[in-house]
Design a protein around this motif. Structure first.
Motif, mmCIF file in Angstrom:
data_model
loop_
_atom_site.group_PDB
_atom_site.id
_atom_site.type_symbol
_atom_site.label_atom_id
_atom_site.label_comp_id
_atom_site.label_asym_id
_atom_site.label_seq_id
_atom_site.Cartn_x
_atom_site.Cartn_y
_atom_site.Cartn_z
ATOM 1 N N ARG A 133 10.456 6.665 3.652
ATOM 2 C CA ARG A 133 8.923 6.240 4.784
ATOM 3 C C ARG A 133 8.401 6.905 4.231
ATOM 4 O O ARG A 133 6.982 6.215 4.954
ATOM 5 N N ASN A 134 8.217 8.243 4.396
ATOM 6 C CA ASN A 134 7.233 8.786 3.259
ATOM 7 C C ASN A 134 6.645 7.927 2.153
ATOM 8 O O ASN A 134 4.988 7.585 1.888
ATOM 9 N N ASN A 135 7.328 7.592 1.228
ATOM 10 C CA ASN A 135 7.689 6.471 -0.304
ATOM 11 C C ASN A 135 6.444 4.859 0.497
ATOM 12 O O ASN A 135 5.508 3.799 -0.182
ATOM 13 N N ILE A 136 6.620 4.383 1.249
ATOM 14 C CA ILE A 136 6.973 3.424 2.357
ATOM 15 C C ILE A 136 4.543 3.321 2.995
ATOM 16 O O ILE A 136 3.800 3.305 2.006
ATOM 17 N N MET A 137 4.941 4.545 3.228
ATOM 18 C CA MET A 137 3.315 5.017 3.702
ATOM 19 C C MET A 137 2.476 5.239 2.679
ATOM 20 O O MET A 137 1.162 4.699 2.720
ATOM 21 N N ASP A 138 3.402 5.802 1.614
ATOM 22 C CA ASP A 138 1.731 6.246 0.416
ATOM 23 C C ASP A 138 1.620 4.346 -0.179
ATOM 24 O O ASP A 138 0.482 4.090 -0.718
ATOM 25 N N ALA A 139 2.473 3.498 -0.967
ATOM 26 C CA ALA A 139 2.527 2.476 -0.407
ATOM 27 C C ALA A 139 1.212 1.741 -0.098
ATOM 28 O O ALA A 139 0.945 0.517 -0.604
ATOM 29 N N PHE A 140 1.121 1.698 1.510
ATOM 30 C CA PHE A 140 0.670 0.352 2.043
ATOM 31 C C PHE A 140 -0.515 1.785 1.757
ATOM 32 O O PHE A 140 -1.561 0.940 2.036
ATOM 33 N N GLU A 141 -1.028 2.861 2.145
ATOM 34 C CA GLU A 141 -2.003 3.684 1.797
ATOM 35 C C GLU A 141 -3.133 2.941 0.449
ATOM 36 O O GLU A 141 -4.413 3.064 0.337
ATOM 37 N N GLU A 142 -2.061 3.539 -0.463
ATOM 38 C CA GLU A 142 -2.889 2.827 -1.868
ATOM 39 C C GLU A 142 -3.251 1.521 -1.565
ATOM 40 O O GLU A 142 -4.733 1.512 -2.303
#
Length: 295
Positions: free
Chosen positions: A201-210
């Motif tokens: 989940r952290n990986n996914i949220m980081d990707a969207f934020e970037e």
């Protein structure tokens, strides 16, 4: 001569005298002195040069000391192995694992079965970081396969291999006909995401934020199996590890690699640093590291 006498003798040498050794062994100094004299009488030569301030090894005592350390070391290993067998019978190794290794682990287990056919393997799903640390420290598992780097002094985290997280769509999804998909294309799509506390989940949220967009999170799920079932049913879209899907992609599924470094990560092998592991378990750990170790 027995093991107890050897322990007494090595303690005297290591403590540099009888008083320190007696305190360490919880013995009276006269009792310890008598035990060493008895040992010297039994073997037929003097082990220690005694002075008023400290003791030192005689030439023969130095040779004896080296052999005593070797014997005691072997005895410690033997006692641990006996205890391990007493606890687990013919032998058992317990592996904690994340879902995405399901297509990596079979080759490892096939090798292990051929090399150690009497070992019983228990596979336990251990997902969140707190669960991983607790499982290792409680000896619920010997080894954990995880996507979390655990920076703790008592836990070793060794990199195994790299994996990518990919976008998954139902074959009939309107975006499934595109050659490439950007985050902006999926910002408003019903998104299925792993539950809070999971590294994915952290990986996914980081990707969207970037990408400067936010996912339209409609569903949370603990397991990739559940997520894939919902995606294949057309309930929503998701991002999961490519390794979980395997080499053959189901006909009902479309996968896309997204342009994000946050969706590239390592899978690690985690284990307690100073825990004793029987040779059969140590061999499995080493084989995992050797098979796909990162340079």
């Amino acid at each position: 001569m027995d093991i107890k006498q050897l322990r007494y003798f090595t303690a005297v040498v290591q403590e540099g005298g009888f008083s320190g050794a007696a305190a360490k062994l919880h013995l009276s100094q006269p009792s310890l002195s008598k035990a060493i004299r008895t040992l010297e009488e039994q073997i037929g030569f003097q082990l220690l040069e005694r002075t008023t301030k400290r003791v030192s090894l005689t030439e023969s005592g130095s040779v004896f000391y080296g052999r005593a350390l070797h014997i005691l070391g072997e005895m410690d290993i033997f006692e641990k192995e006996v205890n391990e067998v007493k606890v687990v019978g013919s032998g058992e190794v317990r592996l904690g694992m994340i879902e995405s290794v399901k297509n990596w682990i079979p080759n490892i287990l096939s090798w292990y079965r051929s090399e150690y056919p009497d070992m019983h393997v228990v596979l336990k799903e251990v997902l969140g970081r707190n669960d991983i640390e607790q499982a290792l420290r409680d000896y619920a598992v010997h080894i954990c396969l995880t996507n979390e780097f655990i920076d703790e002094p008592d836990i070793v985290t060794a990199p195994l291999y790299e994996e990518k997280l990919v976008l998954v769509l139902n074959e009939n999804h309107p975006l499934a006909s595109r050659e490439t998909i950007q985050f902006a294309h999926i910002a408003n799509e019903p998104f299925i995401i792993t539950s809070k506390g999971f590294q994915t989940r952290n990986n996914i949220m980081d990707a969207f934020e970037e990408a400067k967009v936010s996912p339209n999170i409609c569903y949370d799920a603990d397991r990739f199996e559940t997520i894939l079932t919902l995606v294949q049913a057309g309930i929503g879209i998701s991002i999961i590890p490519r390794n979980y899907i395997g080499e053959v992609v189901p006909a009902t599924l479309r996968i896309y690699e997204m342009d994000s470094r946050s969706l590239e990560r390592k899978v690690y092998l985690a284990y307690i640093k100073n825990r004793y592991r029987p040779p059969a378990i140590e061999a499995l750990l080493q084989h995992m590291i050797d098979s796909t170790a990162l340079s």
